[in-house]
Design a protein around this motif. Structure first.
Motif, PDB file in Angstrom:
ATOM      1  N   ALA A   1       0.842  -1.200   0.000  1.00 53.70           N
ATOM      2  CA  ALA A   1       0.000   0.000   0.000  1.00 53.70           C
ATOM      3  C   ALA A   1       0.874   1.246   0.000  1.00 53.70           C
ATOM      4  N   THR A   2       0.362   2.321  -0.617  1.00 55.28           N
ATOM      5  CA  THR A   2       1.069   3.591  -0.618  1.00 55.28           C
ATOM      6  C   THR A   2       0.087   4.716  -0.898  1.00 55.28           C
ATOM      7  N   GLU A   3       0.426   5.909  -0.460  1.00 54.54           N
ATOM      8  CA  GLU A   3      -0.442   7.058  -0.724  1.00 54.54           C
ATOM      9  C   GLU A   3      -0.300   7.488  -2.181  1.00 54.54           C
ATOM     10  N   VAL A   4      -1.425   7.714  -2.836  1.00 55.45           N
ATOM     11  CA  VAL A   4      -1.433   8.091  -4.255  1.00 55.45           C
ATOM     12  C   VAL A   4      -2.509   9.145  -4.477  1.00 55.45           C
ATOM     13  N   ILE A   5      -2.544   9.651  -5.698  1.00 52.51           N
ATOM     14  CA  ILE A   5      -3.729  10.357  -6.183  1.00 52.51           C
ATOM     15  C   ILE A   5      -4.320   9.486  -7.275  1.00 52.51           C
ATOM     16  N   ALA A   6      -5.559   9.054  -7.084  1.00 50.37           N
ATOM     17  CA  ALA A   6      -6.258   8.244  -8.090  1.00 50.37           C
ATOM     18  C   ALA A   6      -7.215   9.147  -8.844  1.00 50.37           C
ATOM     19  N   ARG A   7      -7.229   9.015 -10.173  1.00 52.78           N
ATOM     20  CA  ARG A   7      -8.089   9.860 -11.011  1.00 52.78           C
ATOM     21  C   ARG A   7      -8.909   9.010 -11.972  1.00 52.78           C
ATOM     22  N   CYS A   8     -10.142   9.463 -12.196  1.00 55.36           N
ATOM     23  CA  CYS A   8     -10.985   8.888 -13.241  1.00 55.36           C
ATOM     24  C   CYS A   8     -11.875  10.006 -13.730  1.00 55.36           C
ATOM     25  N   GLY A   9     -11.668  10.412 -14.978  1.00 51.44           N
ATOM     26  CA  GLY A   9     -12.407  11.573 -15.474  1.00 51.44           C
ATOM     27  C   GLY A   9     -12.054  12.784 -14.627  1.00 51.44           C
ATOM     28  N   PRO A  10     -13.042  13.576 -14.219  1.00 51.70           N
ATOM     29  CA  PRO A  10     -12.755  14.784 -13.434  1.00 51.70           C
ATOM     30  C   PRO A  10     -12.531  14.502 -11.950  1.00 51.70           C
TER      31      PRO A  10
ATOM     32  N   VAL B   1      -8.123   4.229 -15.186  1.00 52.57           N
ATOM     33  CA  VAL B   1      -7.876   4.868 -13.895  1.00 52.57           C
ATOM     34  C   VAL B   1      -6.409   5.266 -13.877  1.00 52.57           C
ATOM     35  N   GLU B   2      -6.150   6.530 -13.586  1.00 50.05           N
ATOM     36  CA  GLU B   2      -4.772   7.017 -13.538  1.00 50.05           C
ATOM     37  C   GLU B   2      -4.316   7.123 -12.092  1.00 50.05           C
ATOM     38  N   ILE B   3      -3.081   6.685 -11.846  1.00 50.26           N
ATOM     39  CA  ILE B   3      -2.515   6.743 -10.502  1.00 50.26           C
ATOM     40  C   ILE B   3      -1.246   7.602 -10.520  1.00 50.26           C
ATOM     41  N   ASP B   4      -1.216   8.598  -9.630  1.00 49.06           N
ATOM     42  CA  ASP B   4      -0.004   9.373  -9.396  1.00 49.06           C
ATOM     43  C   ASP B   4       0.682   8.737  -8.191  1.00 49.06           C
ATOM     44  N   PHE B   5       1.776   8.025  -8.459  1.00 50.27           N
ATOM     45  CA  PHE B   5       2.455   7.310  -7.387  1.00 50.27           C
ATOM     46  C   PHE B   5       3.292   8.220  -6.487  1.00 50.27           C
TER      47      PHE B   5
ATOM     48  N   GLU C   1       8.938  10.416 -15.528  1.00 51.84           N
ATOM     49  CA  GLU C   1       8.263  11.243 -14.520  1.00 51.84           C
ATOM     50  C   GLU C   1       6.777  11.392 -14.851  1.00 51.84           C
ATOM     51  N   THR C   2       6.486  11.615 -16.132  1.00 59.53           N
ATOM     52  CA  THR C   2       5.089  11.742 -16.566  1.00 59.53           C
ATOM     53  C   THR C   2       4.323  10.463 -16.305  1.00 59.53           C
ATOM     54  N   GLN C   3       4.951   9.317 -16.613  1.00 62.11           N
ATOM     55  CA  GLN C   3       4.266   8.046 -16.422  1.00 62.11           C
ATOM     56  C   GLN C   3       4.028   7.754 -14.943  1.00 62.11           C
ATOM     57  N   LEU C   4       5.008   8.075 -14.098  1.00 60.81           N
ATOM     58  CA  LEU C   4       4.856   7.842 -12.665  1.00 60.81           C
ATOM     59  C   LEU C   4       3.764   8.728 -12.066  1.00 60.81           C
ATOM     60  N   GLY C   5       3.541   9.880 -12.702  1.00 64.05           N
ATOM     61  CA  GLY C   5       2.523  10.810 -12.219  1.00 64.05           C
ATOM     62  C   GLY C   5       1.140  10.519 -12.760  1.00 64.05           C
ATOM     63  N   SER C   6       1.054   9.663 -13.778  1.00 59.79           N
ATOM     64  CA  SER C   6      -0.267   9.319 -14.336  1.00 59.79           C
ATOM     65  C   SER C   6      -0.212   7.914 -14.932  1.00 59.79           C
ATOM     66  N   TRP C   7       0.099   6.951 -14.056  1.00 59.47           N
ATOM     67  CA  TRP C   7       0.204   5.559 -14.492  1.00 59.47           C
ATOM     68  C   TRP C   7      -1.194   5.062 -14.858  1.00 59.47           C
ATOM     69  N   ASN C   8      -1.318   4.586 -16.077  1.00 64.54           N
ATOM     70  CA  ASN C   8      -2.634   4.241 -16.604  1.00 64.54           C
ATOM     71  C   ASN C   8      -2.970   2.770 -16.370  1.00 64.54           C
ATOM     72  N   PHE C   9      -4.013   2.542 -15.598  1.00 61.83           N
ATOM     73  CA  PHE C   9      -4.537   1.187 -15.406  1.00 61.83           C
ATOM     74  C   PHE C   9      -5.867   1.066 -16.135  1.00 61.83           C
ATOM     75  N   GLN C  10      -6.116  -0.098 -16.704  1.00 63.75           N
ATOM     76  CA  GLN C  10      -7.376  -0.331 -17.415  1.00 63.75           C
ATOM     77  C   GLN C  10      -8.119  -1.465 -16.696  1.00 63.75           C
ATOM     78  N   PRO C  11      -8.884  -1.140 -15.646  1.00 62.41           N
ATOM     79  CA  PRO C  11      -9.600  -2.210 -14.930  1.00 62.41           C
ATOM     80  C   PRO C  11     -10.537  -2.971 -15.867  1.00 62.41           C
ATOM     81  N   ASN C  12     -10.631  -4.274 -15.661  1.00 62.83           N
ATOM     82  CA  ASN C  12     -11.547  -5.070 -16.488  1.00 62.83           C
ATOM     83  C   ASN C  12     -12.877  -5.295 -15.773  1.00 62.83           C
ATOM     84  N   GLY C  13     -12.986  -4.757 -14.558  1.00 65.11           N
ATOM     85  CA  GLY C  13     -14.224  -4.891 -13.801  1.00 65.11           C
ATOM     86  C   GLY C  13     -13.987  -4.519 -12.357  1.00 65.11           C
TER      87      GLY C  13
END
Length: 391
Positions: free
Chosen positions: A211-220, A252-256, A315-327
């Protein structure tokens, strides 16, 4: 012979018990019917057994609904401070955890006991372990037939929640009843739920338990809290929050590294050119996560030997790592249900169905879903209170 009441409430969860207590203290005879053997089962398992009973930062914009304005009336008329005053009146010790989340110091049972005591202050009949067989509406009166008896009243309240956490008896009965009365239902879906990963993303399953603290984003929507890797995908508060906004097919984008400023990796290169990306990430993240991210970025050797362009890209990728959940892990693991009985069918002031006088819908059964952290309990209290003032 039918037994007569002023109000019949279906469901003895947070909203149903709150509504019963408020209504009976206005002098009304109330029947509460619950199909589970005991009342308040979802309350008892909430907040790790300590019940996160409200949130001090409750505001309408922290709720999802097809009509974002619908919750304003009820939330403004029964506030977190109102429920907190009730908690303190019963001498229940509480604490604020983080982000305005209030918990019982001892046990969630204290909140159930509070609600039952509120009901006991008046004329409330609570019938548990009872299955509703039929609901009819004739000449302005509702008749509810169960496997034990027949009851009637001029007011009927749907407070049976949504289908999340079926292991404690949750069902979609509220929607069946709504459709019986011609009320529209916004498609229910799991909310505050872990997301699952497959394909390339499934490689992260090796990090289960990290576990780690992140910023998770989806849309706005964006939430800064902890994320947790699981053997099936992603969980933790940040992911549960973002899951309410996630729709199938969306990333879902994750800023690690939410504390890192722009250009931090180039700055590290200039200040410590002999360091590696792996060692740099290990200084800021759990080792297993740092290693996994470093392996995927494929930048080996001292930072001095890596081009600035490659470091900027990393740096860009670590700040907005793109995950594509399947469900998601579905209603079985969802803390609440998003969607539900359409707010277009209800009065925001009284929670009464516009086309069926005397029919009310409160709590999770309504298309109003709060953020993680006590917001959904506050909606239960507020919508229940609003309905109870209208009978």
């Amino acid at each position: 012979m039918n037994k007569s009441y002023d109000v019949i409430i279906l469901g003895a969860g947070a909203a149903g018990l709150m509504c019963a207590g408020q209504a009976t203290q206005r002098g009304l005879r109330v029947l509460v019917i619950e199909h589970a053997e005991k009342p308040g089962k979802k309350i008892l398992i909430s907040g790790g057994g300590r019940c996160n009973f409200t949130n001090l930062h409750t505001a309408p914009e922290r709720f999802l609904s097809a009509n974002p304005h619908f919750a304003k009336s009820a939330l403004s008329r029964y506030t977190p401070q109102d429920f907190l005053a009730l908690v303190e009146r019963y001498g229940i010790a509480w604490h604020e955890k983080t982000l305005g989340q209030l918990f019982c110091d001892k046990s969630a049972q204290q909140i159930v006991d509070l609600l039952l005591a509120e009901c006991a202050a008046g004329d409330v009949e609570l019938s548990c372990g009872e299955t509703v067989r039929q609901v009819e509406h004739v000449d302005g009166r509702f008749t509810v037939t169960t496997d034990r008896h027949v009851a009637e009243a001029p007011a009927l309240v749907i407070a049976t929640g949504g289908p999340s956490i079926p292991k404690i008896g949750a069902t979609a009965y509220a929607y069946e009843l709504a459709r019986q009365f011609g009320l529209k239902v916004v498609e229910p879906r799991p909310a505050l739920v872990p997301l699952t990963l497959s394909g390339e993303d499934a490689l992260f399953r090796e990090l289960s338990g990290v576990a780690t603290e992140v910023i998770a984003r989806c849309g706005p929507a964006a939430f800064r809290e902890a994320a947790l890797f699981t053997h099936r995908g992603l969980s933790g508060p940040a992911i549960l929050q973002i899951s309410s906004y996630w729709r199938r097919g969306s990333p879902v984008e994750i800023d690690f590294l939410p504390n890192a400023g722009t250009g931090w990796l180039l700055e590290t290169k200039h200040q410590n050119p002999r360091s590696t990306l792996r060692s740099t990430l290990r200084a800021q993240l759990p080792d297993r996560l740092a290693d996994a991210l470093s392996d995927r970025l494929k930048l080996e050797g001292p930072l001095a030997n890596v081009t600035d362009a490659a470091l900027q890209s990393a740096e860009t990728q670590l700040g907005s790592w793109n995950f594509q959940p399947n469900g998601s892990e579905g209603f079985a693991k969802a803390e609440v249900t998003a969607g539900g009985i359409s707010t277009a069918e209800l009065s925001s002031k009284t929670m009464e169905a516009k086309r069926v006088p005397g029919l009310y819908v409160i709590g999770e059964a309504v298309d109003v879903t709060g953020w993680l952290g006590g917001y959904n309990f506050q909606w239960a209290w507020a919508s229940a209170w609003a309905a109870a003032q209208a009978f």
